[in-house]
Scaffold this motif. Structure first.
Motif, mmCIF file in Angstrom:
data_model
loop_
_atom_site.group_PDB
_atom_site.id
_atom_site.type_symbol
_atom_site.label_atom_id
_atom_site.label_comp_id
_atom_site.label_asym_id
_atom_site.label_seq_id
_atom_site.Cartn_x
_atom_site.Cartn_y
_atom_site.Cartn_z
ATOM 1 N N GLY A 1 0.858 -1.138 -0.051
ATOM 2 C CA GLY A 1 0.189 -0.078 0.127
ATOM 3 C C GLY A 1 0.803 1.340 0.042
ATOM 4 O O GLY A 1 0.373 2.190 -0.753
ATOM 5 N N VAL A 2 1.805 1.210 0.796
ATOM 6 C CA VAL A 2 2.927 2.429 0.797
ATOM 7 C C VAL A 2 3.305 2.526 -0.447
ATOM 8 O O VAL A 2 3.674 3.727 -0.980
ATOM 9 C CB VAL A 2 3.787 2.187 2.026
ATOM 10 N N CYS A 3 3.909 1.619 -1.007
ATOM 11 C CA CYS A 3 4.614 1.584 -2.495
ATOM 12 C C CYS A 3 3.610 2.208 -3.603
ATOM 13 O O CYS A 3 3.951 3.068 -4.291
ATOM 14 C CB CYS A 3 5.134 0.185 -2.924
ATOM 15 N N LEU A 4 2.368 1.765 -3.471
ATOM 16 C CA LEU A 4 1.291 1.979 -4.534
ATOM 17 C C LEU A 4 1.156 3.728 -4.266
ATOM 18 O O LEU A 4 1.064 4.428 -5.065
ATOM 19 C CB LEU A 4 0.090 1.429 -4.414
ATOM 20 N N TRP A 5 1.050 4.114 -2.946
ATOM 21 C CA TRP A 5 0.740 5.484 -2.641
ATOM 22 C C TRP A 5 2.020 6.229 -3.130
ATOM 23 O O TRP A 5 1.885 7.644 -3.743
ATOM 24 C CB TRP A 5 0.441 5.718 -1.273
ATOM 25 N N ALA A 6 3.157 5.740 -2.946
ATOM 26 C CA ALA A 6 4.439 6.735 -3.214
ATOM 27 C C ALA A 6 4.614 6.858 -4.638
ATOM 28 O O ALA A 6 5.286 7.843 -5.113
ATOM 29 C CB ALA A 6 5.698 6.111 -2.729
ATOM 30 N N PHE A 7 4.118 5.877 -5.494
ATOM 31 C CA PHE A 7 4.406 5.791 -6.979
ATOM 32 C C PHE A 7 3.200 6.246 -7.682
ATOM 33 O O PHE A 7 3.183 6.274 -8.849
ATOM 34 C CB PHE A 7 4.887 4.531 -7.232
ATOM 35 N N SER A 8 2.041 6.584 -6.865
ATOM 36 C CA SER A 8 1.035 7.192 -7.733
ATOM 37 C C SER A 8 1.226 8.574 -8.136
ATOM 38 O O SER A 8 1.944 9.181 -7.982
ATOM 39 C CB SER A 8 -0.318 7.295 -6.715
ATOM 40 N N SER A 9 0.606 8.738 -9.286
ATOM 41 C CA SER A 9 0.922 9.991 -10.197
ATOM 42 C C SER A 9 0.463 11.228 -9.768
ATOM 43 O O SER A 9 1.026 12.227 -9.902
ATOM 44 C CB SER A 9 0.191 9.673 -11.540
ATOM 45 N N ARG A 10 -0.736 11.113 -8.647
ATOM 46 C CA ARG A 10 -1.067 12.471 -8.174
ATOM 47 C C ARG A 10 -0.400 12.888 -7.135
ATOM 48 O O ARG A 10 -0.367 14.212 -6.725
ATOM 49 C CB ARG A 10 -2.634 12.225 -7.433
ATOM 50 N N ASN A 11 0.666 12.034 -6.520
ATOM 51 C CA ASN A 11 1.617 12.552 -5.671
ATOM 52 C C ASN A 11 3.063 12.921 -6.143
ATOM 53 O O ASN A 11 3.910 13.472 -5.816
ATOM 54 C CB ASN A 11 1.938 11.698 -4.326
ATOM 55 N N LYS A 12 3.123 12.874 -7.591
ATOM 56 C CA LYS A 12 4.447 13.033 -8.196
ATOM 57 C C LYS A 12 5.000 14.564 -8.276
ATOM 58 O O LYS A 12 6.051 14.621 -7.715
ATOM 59 C CB LYS A 12 4.283 12.554 -9.682
#
Length: 57
Positions: free
Chosen positions: A20-31
């Protein structure tokens, strides 16, 4: 429940949290916010260079 079962459940929970943390960190909205945070180091260097130029003048 014995110790082995509790250990297995804990391992699965930790793995799910990690994914879950990996998906959150690499999501495009947080880039954008991560890119801005990564460039903060360079912003500080530019301010130091400007201060040196102002002191030399």
């Amino acid at each position: 429940m014995d110790q082995g079962t509790i250990g297995t459940i804990f391992t699965v929970v930790v793995f799910v949290v990690f994914v879950g943390v990996c998906l959150w960190a690499f999501s495009s909205r947080n880039k954008k916010s991560f890119d801005e945070a990564a460039n903060l180091v360079f912003d500080d260097e530019e301010k130091k260079e400007l201060n040196k130029k102002d002191q030399e003048s």
